[in-house]
Design a protein around this motif. Structure first.
Motif, mmCIF file in Angstrom:
data_model
loop_
_atom_site.group_PDB
_atom_site.id
_atom_site.type_symbol
_atom_site.label_atom_id
_atom_site.label_comp_id
_atom_site.label_asym_id
_atom_site.label_seq_id
_atom_site.Cartn_x
_atom_site.Cartn_y
_atom_site.Cartn_z
ATOM 1 N N CYS A 22 2.802 0.301 -1.126
ATOM 2 C CA CYS A 22 1.197 0.368 -1.075
ATOM 3 C C CYS A 22 0.800 0.568 -2.477
ATOM 4 O O CYS A 22 -0.499 0.453 -2.437
ATOM 5 C CB CYS A 22 0.898 1.740 -0.143
ATOM 6 S SG CYS A 22 1.536 3.263 -0.632
ATOM 7 N N LEU A 23 1.434 0.475 -3.455
ATOM 8 C CA LEU A 23 1.002 0.680 -4.901
ATOM 9 C C LEU A 23 0.955 -0.496 -5.590
ATOM 10 O O LEU A 23 0.651 -0.809 -6.781
ATOM 11 C CB LEU A 23 2.227 1.316 -5.552
ATOM 12 C CG LEU A 23 2.207 3.132 -5.188
ATOM 13 C CD1 LEU A 23 3.283 3.686 -5.930
ATOM 14 C CD2 LEU A 23 0.857 3.948 -5.111
ATOM 15 N N TRP A 27 -0.232 -5.237 -1.584
ATOM 16 C CA TRP A 27 -0.722 -4.282 -0.630
ATOM 17 C C TRP A 27 -2.314 -4.255 -0.579
ATOM 18 O O TRP A 27 -2.920 -4.529 0.438
ATOM 19 C CB TRP A 27 -0.252 -3.050 -0.691
ATOM 20 C CG TRP A 27 -0.905 -2.020 0.231
ATOM 21 C CD1 TRP A 27 -1.968 -1.219 -0.027
ATOM 22 C CD2 TRP A 27 -0.224 -1.862 1.309
ATOM 23 N NE1 TRP A 27 -2.098 -0.410 1.015
ATOM 24 C CE2 TRP A 27 -0.871 -0.610 2.141
ATOM 25 C CE3 TRP A 27 1.070 -2.261 2.079
ATOM 26 C CZ2 TRP A 27 -0.658 -0.157 3.267
ATOM 27 C CZ3 TRP A 27 1.625 -1.407 3.125
ATOM 28 C CH2 TRP A 27 0.595 -0.807 3.810
ATOM 29 N N THR A 28 -3.097 -4.129 -1.761
ATOM 30 C CA THR A 28 -4.426 -4.090 -1.824
ATOM 31 C C THR A 28 -4.935 -5.453 -1.472
ATOM 32 O O THR A 28 -6.150 -5.405 -0.688
ATOM 33 C CB THR A 28 -4.863 -3.841 -3.403
ATOM 34 O OG1 THR A 28 -4.169 -2.689 -3.895
ATOM 35 C CG2 THR A 28 -6.268 -3.409 -3.590
ATOM 36 N N ARG A 29 -4.588 -6.466 -1.651
ATOM 37 C CA ARG A 29 -5.181 -7.798 -1.345
ATOM 38 C C ARG A 29 -4.841 -8.012 0.200
ATOM 39 O O ARG A 29 -5.822 -8.323 1.115
ATOM 40 C CB ARG A 29 -4.364 -8.889 -1.795
ATOM 41 C CG ARG A 29 -4.526 -9.454 -3.296
ATOM 42 C CD ARG A 29 -4.165 -10.713 -3.750
ATOM 43 N NE ARG A 29 -2.885 -10.823 -3.602
ATOM 44 C CZ ARG A 29 -2.000 -10.261 -4.624
ATOM 45 N NH1 ARG A 29 -2.139 -9.922 -5.760
ATOM 46 N NH2 ARG A 29 -0.498 -10.539 -4.274
ATOM 47 N N GLY A 32 -6.644 -3.699 1.662
ATOM 48 C CA GLY A 32 -7.739 -2.954 0.934
ATOM 49 C C GLY A 32 -7.216 -1.519 0.555
ATOM 50 O O GLY A 32 -6.091 -1.467 -0.216
ATOM 51 N N GLN A 33 -7.924 -0.739 0.734
ATOM 52 C CA GLN A 33 -7.554 0.735 0.171
ATOM 53 C C GLN A 33 -6.959 1.591 1.261
ATOM 54 O O GLN A 33 -6.847 2.701 0.898
ATOM 55 C CB GLN A 33 -9.007 1.516 -0.187
ATOM 56 C CG GLN A 33 -9.534 0.882 -1.507
ATOM 57 C CD GLN A 33 -8.530 0.452 -2.574
ATOM 58 O OE1 GLN A 33 -7.972 1.499 -2.964
ATOM 59 N NE2 GLN A 33 -8.621 -0.548 -3.286
ATOM 60 N N LEU A 34 -6.357 0.901 2.128
ATOM 61 C CA LEU A 34 -5.598 1.564 3.339
ATOM 62 C C LEU A 34 -4.512 2.622 2.619
ATOM 63 O O LEU A 34 -3.750 1.893 1.936
ATOM 64 C CB LEU A 34 -5.022 0.488 4.229
ATOM 65 C CG LEU A 34 -4.447 1.188 5.457
ATOM 66 C CD1 LEU A 34 -5.431 1.908 6.603
ATOM 67 C CD2 LEU A 34 -3.619 0.147 6.337
ATOM 68 N N VAL A 35 -4.256 3.803 2.901
ATOM 69 C CA VAL A 35 -3.382 4.715 2.344
ATOM 70 C C VAL A 35 -2.513 5.412 3.600
ATOM 71 O O VAL A 35 -3.074 6.010 4.166
ATOM 72 C CB VAL A 35 -4.103 5.935 1.531
ATOM 73 C CG1 VAL A 35 -2.949 6.737 1.099
ATOM 74 C CG2 VAL A 35 -4.687 5.435 0.343
ATOM 75 N N LYS A 75 -5.458 7.470 11.510
ATOM 76 C CA LYS A 75 -4.596 7.038 10.266
ATOM 77 C C LYS A 75 -3.453 6.136 10.294
ATOM 78 O O LYS A 75 -3.115 5.670 11.639
ATOM 79 C CB LYS A 75 -4.281 8.389 9.329
ATOM 80 C CG LYS A 75 -5.542 9.147 8.891
ATOM 81 C CD LYS A 75 -5.012 10.496 8.082
ATOM 82 C CE LYS A 75 -6.253 11.011 7.614
ATOM 83 N NZ LYS A 75 -5.941 12.188 6.853
#
Length: 160
Positions: A22-23, A27-29, A32-35, A75
Motif C-alpha cells: 500500500c506504500l 497501489w495509489t493508481r 487511491g488513498q485507501l488505507v 474499512k
C-alpha cells in the motif's frame, strides 16, 4: 461505504509485500488513498517491541473479532489465508503453489458483513526466503506452541 476484504495469496515465509504494497505508486493508481488494515498473526502482538511497531503501523490481530471490527467499520483489511501452516510449504526451489482448503472463515466473515472480496495474487514472493526444512517437527511445534520451530529464514542474498 462497503467494507473490503483483500486476500493475499500465495505467500512465502515472510509475507512482507502484503503489508508494504500500500506504500507503492501502483497501489495509489489502483486504489487511491485507501488505507487497509493488515491482519497479522497474534504471536507478533505478544512480543514487546514488535507489537508496538505493528500496532503503530496499523496492523491488527488476525482474529475473527478483529476482522469483524474492521469490516463493521466499513474499512479495508488484508488477510493472508493459510497463515503459518501454508508458509512452511512454500519453497524457493519448488514449482508448486499450495492452497490449504480448511481456511474459509475469512470468506464467511466478508459475506456476513456484505464486504467486497478482492483476491490478490502474489508473484514470486515464495521465492524470496527459505526455511530450515524439518516438516515433522515444525508441524508438531506449530500445533503445540502456535509457531513452527525450528525456524531460520534464509534468502538468496545470503548465498551470494
Amino acid at each position: 461505504k462497503r467494507a473490503i476484504m483483500m486476500g493475499y495469496h500465495p505467500h512465502g515465509l515472510w509475507p512482507g509485500a502484503a503489508g508494504l504494497m500500500c506504500l507503492t505508486p501502483g497501489w495509489t493508481r489502483s486504489f487511491g488513498q485507501l488505507v487497509p488494515s493488515m491482519m497479522i498473526d497474534y504471536l507478533i502482538h505478544l512480543i514487546p517491541g514488535w507489537r508496538d511497531v505493528a500496532q503503530w503501523m496499523g496492523f491488527r490481530d488476525v482474529s475473527r473479532a478483529a476482522i469483524s471490527a474492521v469490516l463493521r467499520e466499513g474499512k479495508t483489511c488484508i488477510i493472508v489465508p493459510g497463515g503459518q501452516t501454508e508458509m512452511f510449504f512454500s519453497q524457493s526451489w519448488g514449482h508448486q503453489v499450495y492452497v490449504l482448503k480448511k481456511h474459509k472463515g475469512f470468506i464467511r466473515e466478508a459475506l456476513q458483513h456484505d464486504a467486497i472480496i478482492v483476491p490478490m495474487f502474489a508473484m514470486g514472493e515464495w521465492e524470496q526466503f527459505d526455511n530450515i526444512y524439518w516438516p515433522a517437527l515444525q508441524d508438531r511445534t506449530r500445533r503445540a506452541l502456535g509457531i513452527p520451530l525450528p525456524s531460520w529464514p534464509v534468502c538468496l542474498f545470503m548465498y551470494l
